[in-house]
Design a protein around this motif. Structure first.
Motif, short mmCIF file in Angstrom:
data_model
loop_
_atom_site.label_atom_id
_atom_site.label_comp_id
_atom_site.label_asym_id
_atom_site.label_seq_id
_atom_site.Cartn_x
_atom_site.Cartn_y
_atom_site.Cartn_z
N ALA A 153 5.02 7.05 5.64
CA ALA A 153 4.19 7.51 6.76
C ALA A 153 2.86 6.75 6.78
O ALA A 153 2.36 6.36 7.85
N VAL A 154 2.30 6.54 5.58
CA VAL A 154 1.05 5.77 5.51
C VAL A 154 1.27 4.35 6.02
O VAL A 154 0.44 3.79 6.75
N VAL A 155 2.41 3.76 5.61
CA VAL A 155 2.73 2.41 6.08
C VAL A 155 2.83 2.38 7.60
O VAL A 155 2.31 1.46 8.26
N PHE A 156 3.49 3.40 8.19
CA PHE A 156 3.63 3.44 9.65
C PHE A 156 2.27 3.54 10.34
O PHE A 156 2.01 2.88 11.34
N VAL A 157 1.40 4.39 9.80
CA VAL A 157 0.09 4.54 10.43
C VAL A 157 -0.70 3.24 10.35
O VAL A 157 -1.27 2.77 11.34
N LEU A 158 -0.71 2.64 9.13
CA LEU A 158 -1.45 1.39 8.97
C LEU A 158 -0.84 0.26 9.80
O LEU A 158 -1.55 -0.51 10.45
N ILE A 191 0.85 -1.21 0.00
CA ILE A 191 0.00 0.00 0.00
C ILE A 191 0.88 1.25 0.00
O ILE A 191 0.62 2.24 -0.72
N GLY A 192 1.95 1.22 0.81
CA GLY A 192 2.87 2.36 0.83
C GLY A 192 3.53 2.58 -0.52
O GLY A 192 3.68 3.74 -0.98
#
Length: 571
Positions: A287-292, A52-53
């Motif tokens: 950042a998206v990967v970290f949040v997910l 996804i990231g």
């Protein structure tokens, strides 16, 4: 006195999995397949988050061909993750059910081969609870909780590794903020949970025992007016269970403190992620990967925390089951139930040498008894109630092991003889004869060698029981149970079972007490006529039974005197 090994309400919970490891023999290949599938499924699930990231970065950079490839990879990982997760769950549940089926068979065999003194020392409800309740609870854990537990643990570990590859600093800060307080909460729960779940299991066993023991005694409870007293006793057991379950709920609620820790960590991560993206230290996709991934970490850890209670309860159940196997000698894989030496001869003398036995310390029922019963002899054991007649019968049958001294048949120590061989040579017909729900023929066939219906019919004729059998609605095919046959009729069934075994030694423990005098005499004469060299030992109160013995062993005043004297020969 050699006390029987007893079960413990709060069994040793140390090294439970190491002690249970031998029962995994034969399932190691299935476990290896399960582990590989679980790892592959977890890796695919973590790969979905990483993909996804990559898709976000490709979309932000305007890379249309790269975006298409990454979307296809994402779809492939989603499909693969679903398939692999399903396969890993299936194999884990399948393997767990096979392992538990083996444990159930081992436990049932261990209880079936346990010394009679062990069975008499425990409430039937407690044994039933360990044989069924604990294994059923483990089966529910294996089918529902264990797959989630295994998946959550594997995904959690691989997710942390993936995040470290993106940013080891942000990952380290996340772990430092979350792991210490979470571990303190879990450790506090773990420290209390063992005793709490053990108390719940023990209280549940007490309630089960109360029900199991009261149902067969309902008639007597009502006749004697003891139902209120039984209800008072049940109320005490029920209050104990309620208090234990309330403590269990309060203990499990402590895990809810994890939600507060998670909320603080998520807020901190969002702030740090925004700062790092603004300074160019982290891409938007990362950042998206970290949040997910962080949400997934907290979700998986929440699954783990939620499963901790179930896992701790399963740990206690396994400890209680292993305690049963320990006490019955079945914890050793492949434990033998006796010697496998040379076969016993068809006939032989029965000898007791300096035999002593007692139920309580300092109060021996038998003390230093020496006795020889020759092959083919007819011996009557007589004495007052409580004199030890039935105890002696169980020692002669090998159902009890003497505290000191030996009991031998044809020179073989009964304590070292395989149980199946022993039961084919020495048969005891007890005072109380339980039946299983089934036909009369099926109940009669519950004898060594599993005789067929033709053999059952011949034995019924030989014993002079044909008229009684024909008086039943469907003869041998009549459905019977302990409730439908009288005590005397159940004794007829037990005597016929013994005759079907064709034992070398037949011991009748007041076996004809519930039968009229004429029928009792017929049965005893029929048994004597079956084989001229059969040894017959009759434990009796009735004078006419004593008179038919060739030798009499008197046990007056509740103690064995050791006096053996000749009496009139049988007619």
């Amino acid at each position: 006195m050699a006390d029987p090994t007893l079960l413990t309400d709060l069994p040793d919970q140390r090294a439970v999995f190491r002690r249970a490891a031998p029962f995994l023999a034969g399932h190691r290949l299935a476990l290896a397949v399960t582990l590989l599938l679980n790892l592959a499924g977890a890796a695919a699930a973590v790969g979905v988050t990483a993909a996804i990231g990559r898709v976000v970065d490709a979309a932000g950079g305007g890379d249309r061909p790269g975006l298409l490839r990454r979307v296809l990879l994402l779809l492939l990982l989603v499909a693969g993750s679903g398939v692999l997760t399903w396969l890993s769950r299936y194999w884990l549940i399948r393997t767990g059910e096979h392992v538990l089926a083996g444990l159930r068979e081992r436990a049932a065999a261990a209880v079936g081969a346990a010394p009679l003194r062990f069975l008499e020392a425990h409430r039937s409800g407690e044994l039933l609870r360990r044989l069924t309740g604990e294994i059923n609870g483990l089966a529910s854990f294996a089918a529902a909780t264990l797959p989630d537990l295994a998946t959550a643990a594997t995904v959690l570990l691989l997710t942390v590794v993936m995040l470290a590859l993106y940013s080891w600093l942000l990952t380290a800060l996340l772990l430092l903020a979350f792991i210490p307080p979470a571990l303190l909460i879990v450790r506090a729960f773990h420290r209390r949970a063992g005793a709490v779940y053990a108390e719940v299991a023990s209280a549940e066993a007490a309630v089960s025992s109360g029900f199991a023991e009261s149902l067969p005694a309902q008639e007597q409870l009502r006749i004697s007016g003891s139902v209120p007293r039984w209800l008072e006793r049940f109320a005490r057991d029920n209050d104990r269970l309620q208090n234990a379950q309330s403590t269990e709920v309060r203990t499990e609620l402590r895990l809810n403190q994890l939600a507060l820790v998670q909320a603080v960590c998520v807020a901190g991560l969002l702030v740090l992620g925004a700062v790092m993206v603004g300074r160019g230290a982290l891409s938007v996709g990362a950042a998206v990967v970290f949040v997910l991934a962080t949400r997934d970490i907290f979700h998986r850890f929440e699954d783990l925390a939620g499963a901790i209670g179930d896992a701790r309860e399963a740990h206690v159940r396994l400890a209680r089951l292993l305690d049963l196997l320990r006490a019955t000698g079945g914890e050793r894989a492949g434990a033998s139930t006796g010697s496998t030496g040379s076969d016993l001869p068809a006939r032989g003398e029965l000898t007791l040498t300096e035999v002593g036995f007692g139920y309580r310390e300092g109060r021996n029922v038998l003390d230093g008894l020496t006795l020889t019963v020759d092959s083919g002899e007819r011996l009557v054991i007589a004495g007052e109630t409580g004199s030890g007649k039935s105890t002696l019968g169980k020692l002669l049958a090998g159902l009890y092991t003497p505290d000191h001294g030996t009991v031998r048949f044809a020179g073989h120590d009964l304590a070292a003889v395989d149980a199946a061989r022993l039961r084919s040579r020495i048969v005891l017909v007890p005072q109380e004869v339980p039946l299983v729900d089934g036909t009369l023929a099926e109940n009669l066939a519950m004898a060594a060698g599993s005789p067929d219906q033709a053999a059952v019919a011949r034995t019924v004729d030989l014993l002079g029981l044909a008229d009684w059998v024909n008086s039943l609605p469907y003869g041998l095919d009549t459905t019977v149970s302990t409730r439908t046959l009288s005590a005397g009729e159940r004794q007829l069934v037990a005597v016929a079972r013994a005759a079907l075994t064709d034992p070398a030694v037949l011991i009748l423990d007041e076996a004809t007490a519930g039968v009229d005098h004429g029928t009792a005499a017929r049965i005893e004469e029929a048994l004597s006529a079956l084989a001229d060299d059969r040894t017959l030992i009759v434990i009796a109160h009735r004078a006419d039974t004593v008179a038919r013995g060739r030798r009499l062993l008197e046990m007056p005043e509740g103690r064995l005197t050791g006096v053996v004297r000749e009496t009139a020969d049988s007619p």
